[in-house]
Enzyme design. Sequence first.
Site, PDB file in Angstrom:
ATOM      1  N   PHE A  54      -4.531 -16.156   0.458  1.00 21.13           N
ATOM      2  CA  PHE A  54      -4.097 -15.746  -1.074  1.00 21.13           C
ATOM      3  C   PHE A  54      -5.262 -16.106  -2.052  1.00 21.13           C
ATOM      4  CE2 PHE A  54      -0.089 -16.844   0.734  1.00 21.13           C
ATOM      5  CZ  PHE A  54       0.591 -15.636   0.993  1.00 21.13           C
ATOM      6  N   THR A  83       7.817  -5.703   4.960  1.00 25.32           N
ATOM      7  CA  THR A  83       8.931  -5.590   5.704  1.00 25.32           C
ATOM      8  C   THR A  83       9.237  -4.008   5.938  1.00 25.32           C
ATOM      9  OG1 THR A  83       9.751  -7.729   5.305  1.00 25.32           O
ATOM     10  CG2 THR A  83      11.326  -6.314   6.400  1.00 25.32           C
ATOM     11  N   TRP A 125      -5.310 -16.851  -4.895  1.00 25.02           N
ATOM     12  CA  TRP A 125      -5.082 -18.014  -5.818  1.00 25.02           C
ATOM     13  C   TRP A 125      -5.520 -19.515  -5.017  1.00 25.02           C
ATOM     14  CZ3 TRP A 125      -0.710 -15.427  -4.331  1.00 25.02           C
ATOM     15  CH2 TRP A 125       0.109 -15.991  -3.368  1.00 25.02           C
ATOM     16  N   LYS A 163       8.544  -5.494   0.487  1.00 29.11           N
ATOM     17  CA  LYS A 163       7.541  -4.424   0.833  1.00 29.11           C
ATOM     18  C   LYS A 163       6.907  -4.327   1.955  1.00 29.11           C
ATOM     19  CE  LYS A 163       5.870  -6.061  -3.288  1.00 29.11           C
ATOM     20  NZ  LYS A 163       7.027  -7.249  -3.715  1.00 29.11           N
ATOM     21  N   LYS A 206      11.466  -8.800  -2.860  1.00 25.22           N
ATOM     22  CA  LYS A 206      10.812  -9.125  -1.404  1.00 25.22           C
ATOM     23  C   LYS A 206      11.266  -7.896  -0.712  1.00 25.22           C
ATOM     24  CE  LYS A 206      12.126 -12.144   2.571  1.00 25.22           C
ATOM     25  NZ  LYS A 206      11.074 -11.411   3.323  1.00 25.22           N
ATOM     26  N   GLU A 265      -0.697  -4.466   0.672  1.00 30.83           N
ATOM     27  CA  GLU A 265      -1.293  -5.365  -0.322  1.00 30.83           C
ATOM     28  C   GLU A 265      -2.527  -4.752  -0.793  1.00 30.83           C
ATOM     29  OE1 GLU A 265       0.960  -7.709  -1.238  1.00 30.83           O
ATOM     30  OE2 GLU A 265       1.346  -8.874   0.531  1.00 30.83           O
ATOM     31  N   ARG A 269       8.919   2.166  13.528  1.00 38.64           N
ATOM     32  CA  ARG A 269       9.957   3.406  13.987  1.00 38.64           C
ATOM     33  C   ARG A 269       8.627   4.362  14.527  1.00 38.64           C
ATOM     34  NH1 ARG A 269      12.773   5.092   9.335  1.00 38.64           N
ATOM     35  NH2 ARG A 269      14.679   3.766  10.158  1.00 38.64           N
ATOM     36  N   ASN A 295       8.576  -6.049  -7.572  1.00 45.39           N
ATOM     37  CA  ASN A 295       8.653  -7.609  -7.648  1.00 45.39           C
ATOM     38  C   ASN A 295       9.564  -8.484  -6.754  1.00 45.39           C
ATOM     39  OD1 ASN A 295       6.636  -7.805  -9.722  1.00 45.39           O
ATOM     40  ND2 ASN A 295       8.219  -7.940 -11.437  1.00 45.39           N
TER      41      ASN A 295
END
EC number: 2.5.1.17
Length: 196
Positions: A91, A43, A93, A41, A39, A128, A51, A37
């Site tokens: 999104f 990134t 939603w 992921k 912040k 995602e 890399r 949950n």
Amino acid sequence: MSDERYQQRQQKVKDRVDARVAQAQEERGIIIVFTGNGKGKTTAAFGTAARAVGHGKNVGVVQFIKGTWPNGERNLLEPHGVEFQVMATGFTWETQNREADTAACMAVWQHGKRMLADPLLDMVVLDELTYMVAYDYLPLEEVISALNARPGHQTVIITGRGCHRDILDLADTVSELRPVKHAFDAGVKAQMGIDY
């Protein structure tokens, strides 16, 4: 702590690290999952992709859910030959249209399957993806099958909250990001260059 004691302690650490490095001799692509949950992921996934590109590796990206606004990772990586396929519906939603979201997911997933089968790609980022499985937009069995059939050298990075147990079991490396504090909770809006 004396310098001599410090040196002895660090030598013990070095010996342990060297022994572990000597044992790890297998070279193959791996599956990495960034979930939880907290912040970071996406990134983390794009930091790893950058890399890889920096070392001359070929990378492909599929972004589910996100994609209705410009993002820094795409601006950075696309000019370096990274292919992006983006669901671009925003999104779920916001859309609130299961049929359209499922169709959009399946369309971009076709590109994901193509990338996972491509021996020229060293890395594929499935950003995602976990939501697509959780919402039943994608059949879990199809995802597992595509992951298992990929070229042996190819690394896959999967991001998203609530990763399905079967994907976690298949993964070689799993990091769960935990929220401690987030600026959004204090009323700070998402910022270009930091959050996207």
